[in-house]
Motif scaffolding. Structure first.
Motif, PDB file in Angstrom:
ATOM      1  N   PRO A  35      15.530 -33.025  10.041  1.00  0.00           N
ATOM      2  CA  PRO A  35      16.352 -32.011   9.359  1.00  0.00           C
ATOM      3  C   PRO A  35      15.689 -31.555   8.052  1.00  0.00           C
ATOM      4  O   PRO A  35      14.947 -32.301   7.433  1.00  0.00           O
ATOM      5  N   ILE A  36      15.959 -30.341   7.673  1.00  0.00           N
ATOM      6  CA  ILE A  36      15.453 -29.768   6.428  1.00  0.00           C
ATOM      7  C   ILE A  36      16.618 -29.683   5.440  1.00  0.00           C
ATOM      8  O   ILE A  36      17.698 -29.208   5.782  1.00  0.00           O
ATOM      9  N   VAL A  37      16.399 -30.134   4.206  1.00  0.00           N
ATOM     10  CA  VAL A  37      17.411 -30.050   3.152  1.00  0.00           C
ATOM     11  C   VAL A  37      17.064 -28.850   2.284  1.00  0.00           C
ATOM     12  O   VAL A  37      15.913 -28.654   1.907  1.00  0.00           O
ATOM     13  N   TYR A  38      18.066 -28.031   1.948  1.00  0.00           N
ATOM     14  CA  TYR A  38      17.821 -26.853   1.115  1.00  0.00           C
ATOM     15  C   TYR A  38      18.990 -26.643   0.160  1.00  0.00           C
ATOM     16  O   TYR A  38      20.095 -27.109   0.390  1.00  0.00           O
ATOM     17  N   ASP A  39      18.712 -25.948  -0.948  1.00  0.00           N
ATOM     18  CA  ASP A  39      19.733 -25.632  -1.941  1.00  0.00           C
ATOM     19  C   ASP A  39      20.288 -24.232  -1.743  1.00  0.00           C
ATOM     20  O   ASP A  39      21.445 -23.975  -2.045  1.00  0.00           O
ATOM     21  N   ALA A  40      19.462 -23.317  -1.291  1.00  0.00           N
ATOM     22  CA  ALA A  40      19.876 -21.930  -1.103  1.00  0.00           C
ATOM     23  C   ALA A  40      18.904 -21.245  -0.155  1.00  0.00           C
ATOM     24  O   ALA A  40      17.803 -21.718   0.078  1.00  0.00           O
ATOM     25  N   ILE A  41      19.332 -20.130   0.370  1.00  0.00           N
ATOM     26  CA  ILE A  41      18.480 -19.291   1.209  1.00  0.00           C
ATOM     27  C   ILE A  41      18.384 -17.931   0.536  1.00  0.00           C
ATOM     28  O   ILE A  41      19.395 -17.354   0.133  1.00  0.00           O
ATOM     29  N   LEU A  42      17.180 -17.429   0.389  1.00  0.00           N
ATOM     30  CA  LEU A  42      16.946 -16.120  -0.214  1.00  0.00           C
ATOM     31  C   LEU A  42      16.489 -15.164   0.880  1.00  0.00           C
ATOM     32  O   LEU A  42      15.485 -15.422   1.556  1.00  0.00           O
ATOM     33  N   ILE A  43      17.238 -14.098   1.076  1.00  0.00           N
ATOM     34  CA  ILE A  43      16.869 -13.067   2.045  1.00  0.00           C
ATOM     35  C   ILE A  43      16.239 -11.912   1.280  1.00  0.00           C
ATOM     36  O   ILE A  43      16.796 -11.432   0.300  1.00  0.00           O
ATOM     37  N   GLN A  44      15.061 -11.482   1.723  1.00  0.00           N
ATOM     38  CA  GLN A  44      14.373 -10.359   1.097  1.00  0.00           C
ATOM     39  C   GLN A  44      14.045  -9.327   2.163  1.00  0.00           C
ATOM     40  O   GLN A  44      13.659  -9.681   3.277  1.00  0.00           O
ATOM     41  N   ALA A  45      14.201  -8.065   1.808  1.00  0.00           N
ATOM     42  CA  ALA A  45      13.853  -6.978   2.722  1.00  0.00           C
ATOM     43  C   ALA A  45      13.026  -5.948   1.954  1.00  0.00           C
ATOM     44  O   ALA A  45      13.305  -5.656   0.801  1.00  0.00           O
ATOM     45  N   GLU A  46      12.009  -5.422   2.620  1.00  0.00           N
ATOM     46  CA  GLU A  46      11.193  -4.369   2.026  1.00  0.00           C
ATOM     47  C   GLU A  46      10.902  -3.333   3.095  1.00  0.00           C
ATOM     48  O   GLU A  46      10.565  -3.677   4.224  1.00  0.00           O
ATOM     49  N   GLY A  47      11.087  -2.080   2.752  1.00  0.00           N
ATOM     50  CA  GLY A  47      10.797  -0.992   3.671  1.00  0.00           C
ATOM     51  C   GLY A  47       9.754  -0.073   3.067  1.00  0.00           C
ATOM     52  O   GLY A  47       9.850   0.319   1.913  1.00  0.00           O
ATOM     53  N   THR A  48       8.728   0.256   3.839  1.00  0.00           N
ATOM     54  CA  THR A  48       7.652   1.112   3.357  1.00  0.00           C
ATOM     55  C   THR A  48       7.360   2.227   4.357  1.00  0.00           C
ATOM     56  O   THR A  48       7.718   2.129   5.528  1.00  0.00           O
ATOM     57  N   ILE A  49       6.728   3.273   3.861  1.00  0.00           N
ATOM     58  CA  ILE A  49       6.246   4.344   4.730  1.00  0.00           C
ATOM     59  C   ILE A  49       4.755   4.556   4.457  1.00  0.00           C
ATOM     60  O   ILE A  49       4.266   4.272   3.371  1.00  0.00           O
ATOM     61  N   SER A  50       4.067   5.049   5.450  1.00  0.00           N
ATOM     62  CA  SER A  50       2.656   5.392   5.313  1.00  0.00           C
ATOM     63  C   SER A  50       2.447   6.793   5.870  1.00  0.00           C
ATOM     64  O   SER A  50       3.097   7.185   6.836  1.00  0.00           O
ATOM     65  N   VAL A  51       1.541   7.535   5.261  1.00  0.00           N
ATOM     66  CA  VAL A  51       1.227   8.879   5.728  1.00  0.00           C
ATOM     67  C   VAL A  51       0.253   8.769   6.893  1.00  0.00           C
ATOM     68  O   VAL A  51      -0.730   8.041   6.825  1.00  0.00           O
ATOM     69  N   GLN A  52       0.549   9.507   7.974  1.00  0.00           N
ATOM     70  CA  GLN A  52      -0.354   9.544   9.120  1.00  0.00           C
ATOM     71  C   GLN A  52      -0.608  11.003   9.472  1.00  0.00           C
ATOM     72  O   GLN A  52       0.326  11.789   9.575  1.00  0.00           O
ATOM     73  N   ALA A  53      -1.865  11.333   9.667  1.00  0.00           N
ATOM     74  CA  ALA A  53      -2.227  12.705  10.000  1.00  0.00           C
ATOM     75  C   ALA A  53      -2.201  12.905  11.515  1.00  0.00           C
ATOM     76  O   ALA A  53      -2.422  11.980  12.278  1.00  0.00           O
ATOM     77  N   SER A  54      -1.926  14.126  11.923  1.00  0.00           N
ATOM     78  CA  SER A  54      -1.964  14.430  13.353  1.00  0.00           C
ATOM     79  C   SER A  54      -3.405  14.666  13.791  1.00  0.00           C
ATOM     80  O   SER A  54      -4.317  14.761  12.968  1.00  0.00           O
ATOM     81  N   VAL A  55      -3.612  14.806  15.079  1.00  0.00           N
ATOM     82  CA  VAL A  55      -4.948  15.050  15.631  1.00  0.00           C
ATOM     83  C   VAL A  55      -5.517  16.368  15.112  1.00  0.00           C
ATOM     84  O   VAL A  55      -6.719  16.515  14.932  1.00  0.00           O
ATOM     85  N   LYS A  56      -4.658  17.344  14.818  1.00  0.00           N
ATOM     86  CA  LYS A  56      -5.101  18.670  14.383  1.00  0.00           C
ATOM     87  C   LYS A  56      -5.578  18.717  12.933  1.00  0.00           C
ATOM     88  O   LYS A  56      -6.247  19.657  12.540  1.00  0.00           O
ATOM     89  N   SER A  57      -5.173  17.746  12.122  1.00  0.00           N
ATOM     90  CA  SER A  57      -5.520  17.821  10.698  1.00  0.00           C
ATOM     91  C   SER A  57      -6.988  17.470  10.474  1.00  0.00           C
ATOM     92  O   SER A  57      -7.599  16.725  11.231  1.00  0.00           O
ATOM     93  N   SER A  58      -7.536  18.021   9.403  1.00  0.00           N
ATOM     94  CA  SER A  58      -8.922  17.718   9.076  1.00  0.00           C
ATOM     95  C   SER A  58      -9.196  18.050   7.619  1.00  0.00           C
ATOM     96  O   SER A  58      -8.386  18.665   6.947  1.00  0.00           O
ATOM     97  N   GLY A  59     -10.338  17.628   7.150  1.00  0.00           N
ATOM     98  CA  GLY A  59     -10.801  17.993   5.817  1.00  0.00           C
ATOM     99  C   GLY A  59     -10.082  17.290   4.687  1.00  0.00           C
ATOM    100  O   GLY A  59      -9.959  16.084   4.657  1.00  0.00           O
ATOM    101  N   LEU A  60      -9.601  18.087   3.723  1.00  0.00           N
ATOM    102  CA  LEU A  60      -9.006  17.582   2.495  1.00  0.00           C
ATOM    103  C   LEU A  60      -7.818  16.665   2.771  1.00  0.00           C
ATOM    104  O   LEU A  60      -7.677  15.609   2.174  1.00  0.00           O
ATOM    105  N   PHE A  61      -6.955  17.049   3.712  1.00  0.00           N
ATOM    106  CA  PHE A  61      -5.774  16.245   4.004  1.00  0.00           C
ATOM    107  C   PHE A  61      -6.170  14.868   4.541  1.00  0.00           C
ATOM    108  O   PHE A  61      -5.602  13.852   4.162  1.00  0.00           O
ATOM    109  N   GLU A  62      -7.174  14.811   5.406  1.00  0.00           N
ATOM    110  CA  GLU A  62      -7.634  13.524   5.944  1.00  0.00           C
ATOM    111  C   GLU A  62      -8.130  12.612   4.833  1.00  0.00           C
ATOM    112  O   GLU A  62      -7.839  11.421   4.825  1.00  0.00           O
ATOM    113  N   SER A  63      -8.867  13.157   3.878  1.00  0.00           N
ATOM    114  CA  SER A  63      -9.363  12.323   2.791  1.00  0.00           C
ATOM    115  C   SER A  63      -8.215  11.825   1.917  1.00  0.00           C
ATOM    116  O   SER A  63      -8.272  10.728   1.387  1.00  0.00           O
ATOM    117  N   PHE A  64      -7.145  12.616   1.793  1.00  0.00           N
ATOM    118  CA  PHE A  64      -5.978  12.193   1.009  1.00  0.00           C
ATOM    119  C   PHE A  64      -5.257  11.041   1.691  1.00  0.00           C
ATOM    120  O   PHE A  64      -5.010  10.007   1.105  1.00  0.00           O
TER     121      PHE A  64
END
Length: 80
Positions: A35-64
């Protein structure tokens, strides 16, 4: 210290949640034979987004988007 693993199971399997939707599921602590003994449980959640380019994009946007880091939209914690 004893080895322990954590398993998170969400009720929906499609992994797509929209604004104002509730995320539901279970968190299971697997601690083996001893058995594991514990004093408390901490729940953490993090949500993130990332930019993804489509197949049609190119140039400056891709480098960004190739140099951009994920943006944190949600950072939350709660001690039980």
């Amino acid at each position: 210290r004893r080895a322990m693993s954590v398993e998170v199971k969400l009720t929906r399997t499609d992994r797509v949640y929209r604004q104002q939707e509730t995320v539901q599921g279970t968190v299971q602590l697997l601690c083996g034979q001893q058995p594991i003994v514990y004093d408390a449980i901490l729940i953490q959640a993090e949500g993130t987004i990332s930019v993804q380019a489509s197949v049609k994009s190119s140039g400056l946007f891709e480098s960004f988007y190739s140099s951009s880091k994920p943006i944190v939209l949600l950072s939350w914690d709660k001690e039980l």
